[in-house]
Motif scaffolding. Structure first.
Motif, PDB file in Angstrom:
ATOM      1  N   TYR A  31       0.808  -1.209   0.000  1.00 29.50           N
ATOM      2  CA  TYR A  31       0.000   0.000   0.000  1.00 29.50           C
ATOM      3  C   TYR A  31       0.847   1.267   0.000  1.00 29.50           C
ATOM      4  O   TYR A  31       1.845   1.362   0.717  1.00 29.50           O
ATOM      5  CB  TYR A  31      -0.913   0.040   1.226  1.00 29.50           C
ATOM      6  N   THR A  49       2.449  12.037   0.492  1.00 28.24           N
ATOM      7  CA  THR A  49       2.175  10.630   0.239  1.00 28.24           C
ATOM      8  C   THR A  49       3.478   9.889   0.021  1.00 28.24           C
ATOM      9  O   THR A  49       4.482  10.485  -0.405  1.00 28.24           O
ATOM     10  CB  THR A  49       1.231  10.455  -0.967  1.00 28.24           C
ATOM     11  N   ALA A  96      -4.565   7.819   4.710  1.00 28.05           N
ATOM     12  CA  ALA A  96      -5.324   6.951   3.813  1.00 28.05           C
ATOM     13  C   ALA A  96      -4.370   5.978   3.148  1.00 28.05           C
ATOM     14  O   ALA A  96      -3.175   6.283   2.990  1.00 28.05           O
ATOM     15  CB  ALA A  96      -6.045   7.791   2.770  1.00 28.05           C
ATOM     16  N   ALA A  97      -4.882   4.828   2.756  1.00 24.24           N
ATOM     17  CA  ALA A  97      -4.058   3.803   2.118  1.00 24.24           C
ATOM     18  C   ALA A  97      -4.638   3.424   0.773  1.00 24.24           C
ATOM     19  O   ALA A  97      -5.854   3.296   0.617  1.00 24.24           O
ATOM     20  CB  ALA A  97      -3.962   2.572   3.020  1.00 24.24           C
ATOM     21  N   ARG A  98      -3.729   3.238  -0.168  1.00 20.49           N
ATOM     22  CA  ARG A  98      -4.108   2.861  -1.525  1.00 20.49           C
ATOM     23  C   ARG A  98      -3.284   1.651  -1.930  1.00 20.49           C
ATOM     24  O   ARG A  98      -2.052   1.706  -1.907  1.00 20.49           O
ATOM     25  CB  ARG A  98      -3.828   4.013  -2.500  1.00 20.49           C
ATOM     26  N   TYR A 103       1.529   6.233  -5.719  1.00 23.81           N
ATOM     27  CA  TYR A 103       0.826   7.098  -4.788  1.00 23.81           C
ATOM     28  C   TYR A 103      -0.116   8.013  -5.566  1.00 23.81           C
ATOM     29  O   TYR A 103      -0.118   8.016  -6.796  1.00 23.81           O
ATOM     30  CB  TYR A 103       1.798   7.893  -3.919  1.00 23.81           C
ATOM     31  N   THR A 107      -7.875  12.392  -3.485  1.00 19.92           N
ATOM     32  CA  THR A 107      -8.495  11.501  -2.508  1.00 19.92           C
ATOM     33  C   THR A 107      -9.137  10.262  -3.118  1.00 19.92           C
ATOM     34  O   THR A 107      -9.155   9.200  -2.491  1.00 19.92           O
ATOM     35  CB  THR A 107      -9.573  12.258  -1.719  1.00 19.92           C
ATOM     36  N   TYR A 110      -7.768   6.423  -3.028  1.00 17.06           N
ATOM     37  CA  TYR A 110      -7.463   5.769  -1.763  1.00 17.06           C
ATOM     38  C   TYR A 110      -8.628   4.877  -1.331  1.00 17.06           C
ATOM     39  O   TYR A 110      -9.785   5.274  -1.371  1.00 17.06           O
ATOM     40  CB  TYR A 110      -7.122   6.801  -0.691  1.00 17.06           C
ATOM     41  N   ASP A 111      -8.269   3.677  -0.882  1.00 20.04           N
ATOM     42  CA  ASP A 111      -9.271   2.672  -0.544  1.00 20.04           C
ATOM     43  C   ASP A 111      -9.716   2.731   0.908  1.00 20.04           C
ATOM     44  O   ASP A 111     -10.855   2.370   1.235  1.00 20.04           O
ATOM     45  CB  ASP A 111      -8.706   1.273  -0.814  1.00 20.04           C
ATOM     46  N   TRP A 113      -9.454   4.843   4.852  1.00 22.90           N
ATOM     47  CA  TRP A 113      -9.191   6.107   5.539  1.00 22.90           C
ATOM     48  C   TRP A 113      -9.218   5.887   7.047  1.00 22.90           C
ATOM     49  O   TRP A 113     -10.045   5.126   7.567  1.00 22.90           O
ATOM     50  CB  TRP A 113     -10.248   7.144   5.168  1.00 22.90           C
TER      51      TRP A 113
END
Length: 123
Positions: A31, A49, A96-98, A103, A107, A110-111, A113
């Motif tokens: 992530y 990020t 938040a993580a994606r 990166y 917003t 991102y999957d 929060w």
């Protein structure tokens, strides 16, 4: 996946704070993690990020080099070191993580929060 942001507080202008984003779940290294902030009455905005690799990070130009990201993949945590804080940095800070190698400074990609941590900087 769950994210827990912490480390916010009330400080005076010129002070420093370090925010933490603790990641719970599998494959943290898969992530990218981003920080965003939202001041009262304003839209959420990009702060910084970082990808899985600690060498790939990006910051908002408005920060003027005052903030720095680091990532400890052994502790599943990303840190945002904030130096020389200004009253205009006052906001709720969200991590938040994606999933993926890239990166993003927006917003939508991102999957997951976190709940946010409040930073208040007094003048």
């Amino acid at each position: 996946v769950q994210l827990q942001a912490s480390g916010g507080g009330l400080v005076q202008a010129g002070a420093s704070l370090r925010l933490s984003c603790a990641f719970s779940g599998p494959s943290f290294i898969d992530y990218a993690v981003g920080w965003f902030r939202q001041a009262p009455g304003k839209e959420r905005e990009f702060v910084a990020t970082i990808t899985w690799s600690t060498t790939h990070a990006r910051y908002s130009d408005s920060l003027e080099g005052r903030f720095a990201l680091s990532r400890d993949n052994t502790r599943n945590t990303v840190y945002l070191q904030m130096n020389n804080l200004k009253p205009e940095d006052t906001a709720v800070y969200f991590c938040a993580a994606r999933r993926g190698l890239l990166y993003s400074t927006t917003t939508d990609p991102y999957d997951y929060w976190g709940q946010g941590t409040l930073v208040t900087v007094s003048s």
